[in-house]
Design a protein around this motif. Structure first.
Motif, short mmCIF file in Angstrom:
data_model
loop_
_atom_site.label_atom_id
_atom_site.label_comp_id
_atom_site.label_asym_id
_atom_site.label_seq_id
_atom_site.Cartn_x
_atom_site.Cartn_y
_atom_site.Cartn_z
N ILE A 5 0.85 -1.20 0.00
CA ILE A 5 0.00 0.00 0.00
C ILE A 5 0.88 1.25 0.00
O ILE A 5 0.69 2.16 -0.80
N ASN A 6 1.87 1.26 0.89
CA ASN A 6 2.76 2.43 0.95
C ASN A 6 3.49 2.65 -0.36
O ASN A 6 3.68 3.79 -0.79
N LYS A 7 3.89 1.54 -0.99
CA LYS A 7 4.61 1.64 -2.26
C LYS A 7 3.71 2.26 -3.33
O LYS A 7 4.14 3.15 -4.07
N LEU A 8 2.46 1.81 -3.38
CA LEU A 8 1.53 2.35 -4.37
C LEU A 8 1.30 3.85 -4.14
O LEU A 8 1.36 4.66 -5.07
N PHE A 9 1.08 4.24 -2.87
CA PHE A 9 0.84 5.66 -2.59
C PHE A 9 2.09 6.51 -2.86
O PHE A 9 1.97 7.64 -3.33
N ASN A 10 3.26 5.94 -2.60
CA ASN A 10 4.49 6.67 -2.92
C ASN A 10 4.62 6.91 -4.42
O ASN A 10 4.97 8.00 -4.85
N THR A 11 4.32 5.86 -5.20
CA THR A 11 4.39 5.98 -6.66
C THR A 11 3.42 7.06 -7.15
O THR A 11 3.76 7.91 -7.96
N LEU A 12 2.18 7.01 -6.62
CA LEU A 12 1.16 7.98 -7.02
C LEU A 12 1.56 9.40 -6.61
O LEU A 12 1.37 10.36 -7.35
N GLU A 14 4.70 10.58 -6.13
CA GLU A 14 5.83 11.03 -6.96
C GLU A 14 5.35 11.51 -8.33
O GLU A 14 5.82 12.50 -8.85
N GLN A 15 4.38 10.77 -8.89
CA GLN A 15 3.83 11.15 -10.19
C GLN A 15 3.06 12.49 -10.08
O GLN A 15 3.19 13.37 -10.91
N TYR A 16 2.31 12.60 -8.99
CA TYR A 16 1.48 13.80 -8.74
C TYR A 16 2.33 15.06 -8.59
O TYR A 16 2.03 16.10 -9.18
N ILE A 17 3.45 14.96 -7.85
CA ILE A 17 4.24 16.19 -7.64
C ILE A 17 5.08 16.55 -8.87
O ILE A 17 5.53 17.68 -8.99
N LEU A 18 5.24 15.59 -9.79
CA LEU A 18 5.87 15.95 -11.07
C LEU A 18 4.89 16.81 -11.88
O LEU A 18 5.27 17.75 -12.56
N LEU A 19 3.59 16.47 -11.78
CA LEU A 19 2.56 17.21 -12.52
C LEU A 19 2.20 18.51 -11.79
O LEU A 19 1.76 19.47 -12.41
N ALA A 20 2.36 18.52 -10.48
CA ALA A 20 1.98 19.68 -9.66
C ALA A 20 3.06 19.95 -8.61
O ALA A 20 2.86 19.63 -7.43
N LEU A 125 -2.84 -2.66 -18.75
CA LEU A 125 -4.25 -2.84 -18.36
C LEU A 125 -4.41 -3.98 -17.36
O LEU A 125 -5.26 -3.93 -16.48
N ASN A 126 -3.57 -5.01 -17.51
CA ASN A 126 -3.67 -6.17 -16.63
C ASN A 126 -2.86 -6.04 -15.36
O ASN A 126 -2.83 -6.94 -14.54
N SER A 127 -2.16 -4.91 -15.21
CA SER A 127 -1.29 -4.76 -14.04
C SER A 127 -1.88 -3.79 -13.03
O SER A 127 -2.84 -3.08 -13.31
N ASN A 128 -1.25 -3.76 -11.85
CA ASN A 128 -1.67 -2.81 -10.82
C ASN A 128 -1.11 -1.42 -11.09
O ASN A 128 -1.43 -0.47 -10.38
N ASN A 129 -0.25 -1.33 -12.13
CA ASN A 129 0.37 -0.04 -12.42
C ASN A 129 -0.53 0.86 -13.25
O ASN A 129 -0.18 2.00 -13.51
N ILE A 130 -1.67 0.34 -13.67
CA ILE A 130 -2.53 1.15 -14.54
C ILE A 130 -2.85 2.52 -13.90
O ILE A 130 -2.85 3.53 -14.58
N VAL A 131 -3.07 2.52 -12.58
CA VAL A 131 -3.49 3.77 -11.91
C VAL A 131 -2.43 4.87 -11.95
O VAL A 131 -2.74 6.04 -11.77
N SER A 132 -1.17 4.50 -12.20
CA SER A 132 -0.12 5.52 -12.29
C SER A 132 0.57 5.48 -13.66
O SER A 132 1.69 5.92 -13.81
N SER A 133 -0.14 4.93 -14.67
CA SER A 133 0.51 4.73 -15.98
C SER A 133 0.46 5.96 -16.87
O SER A 133 1.04 5.96 -17.96
N GLY A 134 -0.22 7.00 -16.44
CA GLY A 134 -0.25 8.24 -17.23
C GLY A 134 -0.97 8.05 -18.55
O GLY A 134 -2.02 7.40 -18.60
N ARG A 135 -0.38 8.60 -19.61
CA ARG A 135 -1.04 8.58 -20.93
C ARG A 135 -0.22 7.74 -21.89
O ARG A 135 1.00 7.87 -21.95
N ALA A 136 -0.89 6.85 -22.64
CA ALA A 136 -0.19 5.96 -23.58
C ALA A 136 -0.33 6.42 -25.03
O ALA A 136 0.13 5.76 -25.93
N TRP A 137 -1.01 7.55 -25.26
CA TRP A 137 -1.35 7.97 -26.62
C TRP A 137 -0.75 9.36 -26.93
O TRP A 137 -0.50 10.14 -26.00
N PRO A 138 -0.55 9.65 -28.22
CA PRO A 138 -0.05 10.99 -28.59
C PRO A 138 -1.14 12.04 -28.41
O PRO A 138 -2.33 11.71 -28.47
#
Ligand code: NI
Length: 265
Positions: A5-12, A14-20, A125-138
């Protein structure tokens, strides 16, 4: 489980503060006034109601970690459906996941977003990383502005994809702030702009919930047709009150959340 759980929230985070990047400053600013770690009330994610990546798909990452689906919310004017997910251990934040009802959107919005999400790799799509995967399209700025005219939410999802839209500081857990007014004054005193849609404070003590948020900061995004500044993510603040039985309100109020969504306008 706790580490996962802590790992997932840390990942989220880190991604969030890059955007904000402002969110990190704000967190540090509040943390400097506290002895204990700041507690998050909830985090929010955005998606679309396609079978590929709807709320059910995104929520799997959290369900596996002990979260369960709770209340459903409907934002008619914004064409959104949302669910709240809570953990059995209430030190973990709630997860608020909303989805745009594509079937209520124009053919243009449907075509753009349906074709965008087809680019998401199956392994993501099949992984738990989907929630922090950002955008896959141009992305193109021209499409962004056209989407924005119809739905700010559609435009935000088109650019940022799967990322936390906001973290939320629990005012109830702050040691040196009691009211939401004090929190708002501290933010404004440090030159942060608040979302004033529906008033600086959404809700009231009477309805057991008070919320405020910063305005999403604008960051440079590289589109296929140039670099443009657009609103990214924001920070929310929440104060929960007890009902007459002494039970702390733990849900959300549609009218207030509706205005919080406008922090990315
Ligand atoms: Ni929120």
């Amino acid at each position: 489980m706790k580490n996962k759980i802590n790992k997932l929230f840390n990942t989220l985070w880190e991604q969030y503060i890059l955007l904000a990047p402002q969110a990190l400053e704000i967190r540090n600013m509040f943390q400097s006034t506290q002895n204990k770690e700041i507690i998050n009330d909830h985090i929010a994610l955005r998606t679309v109601n396609s079978d590929i990546c709807n709320i059910e798909v995104l929520s799997k990452s959290f369900i596996e970690l002990g979260y369960s689906q709770k209340e459903n919310f409907n934002f008619e004017n914004k064409h959104l459906n949302a669910y709240c997910f809570r953990h059995t251990n209430d030190i973990y934040p709630s997860i608020f996941i909303s989805e745009l009802k594509l079937n209520e959107m124009s053919d243009y919005v449907q075509e753009i977003l349906n074709s965008s999400i087809l680019a998401i790799p199956t392994e993501v799509l099949n992984s738990n990383n989907i929630v922090s995967s950002g955008r896959a399209w141009p992305i193109s700025y021209d499409v962004y502005t056209k989407l924005y005219e119809q739905s700010e939410y559609a435009a935000w999802f088109y650019v940022f994809g799967f990322a936390v839209n906001h973290f939320t500081i629990s005012i109830n857990h702050l040691e040196t702030f009691t009211t939401i007014e004090e929190v708002n004054d501290y933010l404004k005193g440090n030159q942060y702009n608040l979302n004033t849609s529906g008033g600086e404070i959404k809700g009231s003590e009477e309805v057991l919930l008070e919320q405020s948020s910063t305005l999403a900061e604008k960051i440079d995004i590289e589109f296929s047709d140039g670099i443009h500044k657009i609103p990214s993510c924001f920070y929310e603040f929440i104060k929960r009150h007890k009902d007459e039985k002494g039970i702390l309100y733990n849900s959300f109020i549609v009218e207030s959340a509706d205005k919080i969504f406008e922090s990315t306008n």
